[in-house]
Design a protein around this motif. Structure first.
Motif, short mmCIF file in Angstrom:
data_model
loop_
_atom_site.label_atom_id
_atom_site.label_comp_id
_atom_site.label_asym_id
_atom_site.label_seq_id
_atom_site.Cartn_x
_atom_site.Cartn_y
_atom_site.Cartn_z
N LEU A 272 35.14 38.41 34.04
CA LEU A 272 36.29 37.32 34.07
C LEU A 272 35.39 36.84 32.69
CD1 LEU A 272 38.43 35.83 37.12
CD2 LEU A 272 38.48 37.56 35.71
N SER A 273 34.46 36.03 32.70
CA SER A 273 33.85 35.27 31.50
C SER A 273 32.42 34.87 31.84
CB SER A 273 34.52 33.74 31.80
OG SER A 273 33.39 32.96 32.65
N PRO A 274 31.39 34.64 30.90
CA PRO A 274 30.14 34.50 32.05
C PRO A 274 29.83 34.03 33.05
CG PRO A 274 30.61 34.03 29.34
CD PRO A 274 31.88 33.63 29.91
N ARG A 275 30.77 32.35 33.34
CA ARG A 275 30.59 31.92 34.37
C ARG A 275 31.29 32.51 35.76
NH1 ARG A 275 30.60 26.47 32.17
NH2 ARG A 275 31.91 25.61 34.28
N ASP A 276 32.03 33.57 35.83
CA ASP A 276 32.86 33.50 36.37
C ASP A 276 33.38 35.38 37.08
OD1 ASP A 276 35.26 31.21 36.69
OD2 ASP A 276 34.60 31.46 34.66
N LEU A 277 33.06 35.59 37.81
CA LEU A 277 33.71 37.19 39.19
C LEU A 277 34.04 36.99 40.05
CD1 LEU A 277 31.49 39.87 38.84
CD2 LEU A 277 30.09 38.95 40.54
N LEU A 278 34.67 38.03 39.82
CA LEU A 278 36.10 38.60 40.66
C LEU A 278 35.69 40.19 41.21
CD1 LEU A 278 38.71 38.08 41.22
CD2 LEU A 278 39.67 39.19 40.27
N THR A 279 35.61 39.94 42.81
CA THR A 279 35.00 40.71 43.31
C THR A 279 36.52 41.48 44.52
OG1 THR A 279 32.51 40.58 42.90
CG2 THR A 279 33.77 42.43 45.04
N LEU A 280 36.64 42.88 43.96
CA LEU A 280 37.57 43.16 44.84
C LEU A 280 37.61 44.30 46.41
CD1 LEU A 280 41.16 43.51 42.38
CD2 LEU A 280 40.38 41.82 43.52
N ARG A 281 37.34 44.26 47.14
CA ARG A 281 36.90 45.88 48.26
C ARG A 281 38.22 46.30 48.71
NH1 ARG A 281 32.61 41.52 48.32
NH2 ARG A 281 30.91 42.52 47.85
N VAL A 282 38.01 47.54 48.89
CA VAL A 282 38.62 48.30 50.11
C VAL A 282 38.35 49.11 50.86
CG1 VAL A 282 42.10 49.64 49.90
CG2 VAL A 282 41.19 47.55 48.30
N GLY A 283 38.54 49.23 51.96
CA GLY A 283 38.09 50.06 52.99
C GLY A 283 38.28 50.55 53.71
N VAL A 284 38.26 51.67 54.62
CA VAL A 284 39.05 52.60 55.61
C VAL A 284 37.99 53.79 56.47
CG1 VAL A 284 40.48 54.21 56.72
CG2 VAL A 284 41.22 52.79 54.25
N MET A 285 38.31 52.94 57.40
CA MET A 285 37.37 53.59 58.79
C MET A 285 37.79 54.66 59.58
SD MET A 285 34.10 53.84 60.22
CE MET A 285 32.82 52.71 59.62
N ASP A 286 37.46 55.64 60.05
CA ASP A 286 38.03 57.03 60.78
C ASP A 286 36.67 56.13 61.73
OD1 ASP A 286 40.68 58.37 62.12
OD2 ASP A 286 38.92 59.72 61.98
N HIS A 287 37.38 56.37 63.37
CA HIS A 287 35.76 56.72 64.45
C HIS A 287 37.02 57.93 65.21
CE1 HIS A 287 33.13 55.71 67.12
NE2 HIS A 287 34.36 55.61 68.06
N ASP A 288 36.19 58.21 66.16
CA ASP A 288 36.89 59.58 67.17
C ASP A 288 35.41 59.30 68.08
OD1 ASP A 288 39.44 60.88 66.18
OD2 ASP A 288 38.57 61.33 64.39
N GLY B 53 27.05 27.88 37.46
CA GLY B 53 27.04 26.52 36.83
C GLY B 53 28.07 25.99 36.51
N ILE B 54 28.34 25.79 37.87
CA ILE B 54 28.98 23.76 37.59
C ILE B 54 28.22 22.86 37.51
CG2 ILE B 54 31.06 22.83 38.93
CD1 ILE B 54 32.01 25.69 39.61
N ALA B 55 28.53 21.68 36.86
CA ALA B 55 28.00 20.87 37.04
C ALA B 55 28.35 19.42 37.46
CB ALA B 55 27.11 20.16 35.58
N ASN C 30 26.41 23.77 40.91
CA ASN C 30 26.80 24.26 41.91
C ASN C 30 27.27 25.67 41.49
OD1 ASN C 30 27.45 21.33 41.60
ND2 ASN C 30 28.01 21.96 43.96
N THR C 31 26.89 26.59 42.56
CA THR C 31 27.65 27.72 42.47
C THR C 31 29.23 28.12 43.75
OG1 THR C 31 26.11 28.78 41.78
CG2 THR C 31 27.56 30.25 42.67
N VAL C 32 30.31 28.39 43.30
CA VAL C 32 31.39 27.98 43.80
C VAL C 32 31.89 29.70 44.28
CG1 VAL C 32 33.67 27.40 45.07
CG2 VAL C 32 32.09 25.33 43.62
#
Length: 363
Positions: A32-48, A91-93, A98-100
């Motif tokens: 989003l910016s040099p200091r902001d990162l957005l991570t999206l995850r979607v997953g499906v697991m099938d077990h037999d 980079g929050i002073a 701080n890294t939030v």
């Protein structure tokens, strides 16, 4: 093939197990910016998972082990779907740097299982019948599902070049309860000297988990009829009918404490010593009465884990190193912990529980 084969489990009594897991996932990271990162995850697991008997007829347990057949054939299928979003800002002073991070996630599980059980015959060393366990047939497959989610906030706080504090708070939601379950955690990293040769790390926190999905199907398990016999005459001396019931299961908890010391002995040679303690509570545990009555699944179990670790690493070049470590650990818990007892949704014998070193404890 022949799962569990050993001197106490003959080939005909060692079932064949076929397991297949399929996973698909997508991760998208948006800067989003040099200091902001957005991570999206979607997953499906099938077990037999399929357990098929290798022998024929009843399962026979004698003093020299299991013979003739395994008592159950189980066919289980399940699906887990998950999605999460994480936002990181660096980079929050504020009294340092701080890294939030903020995260939110949701998951859902479904499971269906069919079971076919053979009678278990327990014999003495002369081959005389002393006990038998029979099973009622399942009218329909076991079927269960659940949903849960949570949100968390983390602040990785560098107060000085030598002191770092990790603050973390997570709130978990589960469909069986109203409200949120908090799990706060804090970690500290402190460099003792200017050359950064010695570092102390410490952390303490609460962690929240989830019971196995099979535990939610406990009340659907087939009825058992447990009979005892006089080995001399074959007459029935005792009959107990076991019904499976379940109370409302809570989210399992664990309180953990860790203390680590890292030291550079000389350039290229590093040592580490660590001590870890973890106390588990509200674990799904099978309550088996001493005489007769319903077999109940309840969130009453507890566990303790203690670990001491010593490690040494020698590095000559970036691609050449030797690592040696020794760990001494002790784990105690209830022998009727559901996750250990019903590994594949089946267990042949149910006896009153007690606290003891768990099967997975390898000192």
């Amino acid at each position: 093939s022949y799962s569990g084969l050993s001197p106490l489990q003959q080939p005909a009594a060692a079932p064949n197990v076929n397991t297949q897991d399929l996973f698909a996932g997508v991760i998208d990271r948006v800067v989003l910016s040099p200091r902001d990162l957005l991570t999206l995850r979607v997953g499906v697991m099938d077990h037999d998972n399929t357990i098929s008997a290798a022998g024929v007829g009843a399962a026979v347990l004698r003093p020299d082990g299991w013979q003739q057949n395994w008592f159950s054939a189980v066919d289980t299928g399940g699906t887990r779907r998950s999605a999460s979003v994480t936002w990181d800002r660096s980079g929050i002073a504020a009294l340092g740097t701080n890294t939030v991070s903020a995260t939110a996630d949701i998951q859902s599980r479904t499971m269906s299982s069919t079971m076919q059980h053979q009678t278990i015959q327990i014999e003495d060393d002369l081959g005389r019948l002393t006990r038998s366990i029979g099973f009622a047939g399942l009218v329909q497959p076991l079927s269960v599902s659940d949903n849960w989610g949570g949100t968390g906030l983390r602040d990785l706080w560098d107060l000085t070049p030598r002191l770092q504090i990790d603050l973390d708070l997570r709130l978990d939601w589960y469909q069986a309860f109203t409200g949120l379950t908090p799990s706060p955690r804090i970690g500290v990293r402190y460099v003792l000297d200017q050359d950064a040769r010695t570092t102390i790390k410490a952390s303490v926190g609460k962690f929240v988990g989830r019971a196995p999905l099979g535990a939610r199907a406990f009340s659907q398990f087939p009825l058992r009829v447990d009979r005892s016999y006089d080995p001399s005459t074959g007459a029935v001396t005792r009959t107990v009918t076991d019904l499976f019931t379940s109370r409302t299961l809570e989210l399992p908890r664990a309180d953990g404490v860790t203390l680590e010391l890292e030291h550079t002995i000389r350039p290229g040679l590093e040592g580490q010593a660590a001590f870890r303690v973890r106390n588990g509570s509200r674990l799904p545990t099978v309550i088996v009465p001493v005489d007769s009555g319903n077999i109940v699944l309840d969130s009453s179990g507890s566990s303790t884990y203690r670990e001491v670790q010593v490690s040494v690493r020698q590095t000559w070049k970036p691609d050449r190193q030797m690592f040696i470590s020794y760990v001494h650990a002790i784990t105690n818990g209830d022998i009727n912990d559901f996750g250990s007892l019903f590994t594949n949704l089946d267990t042949p014998l149910l006896e009153p529980g007690a606290a003891a070193p768990v099967a997975a404890s390898v000192p």
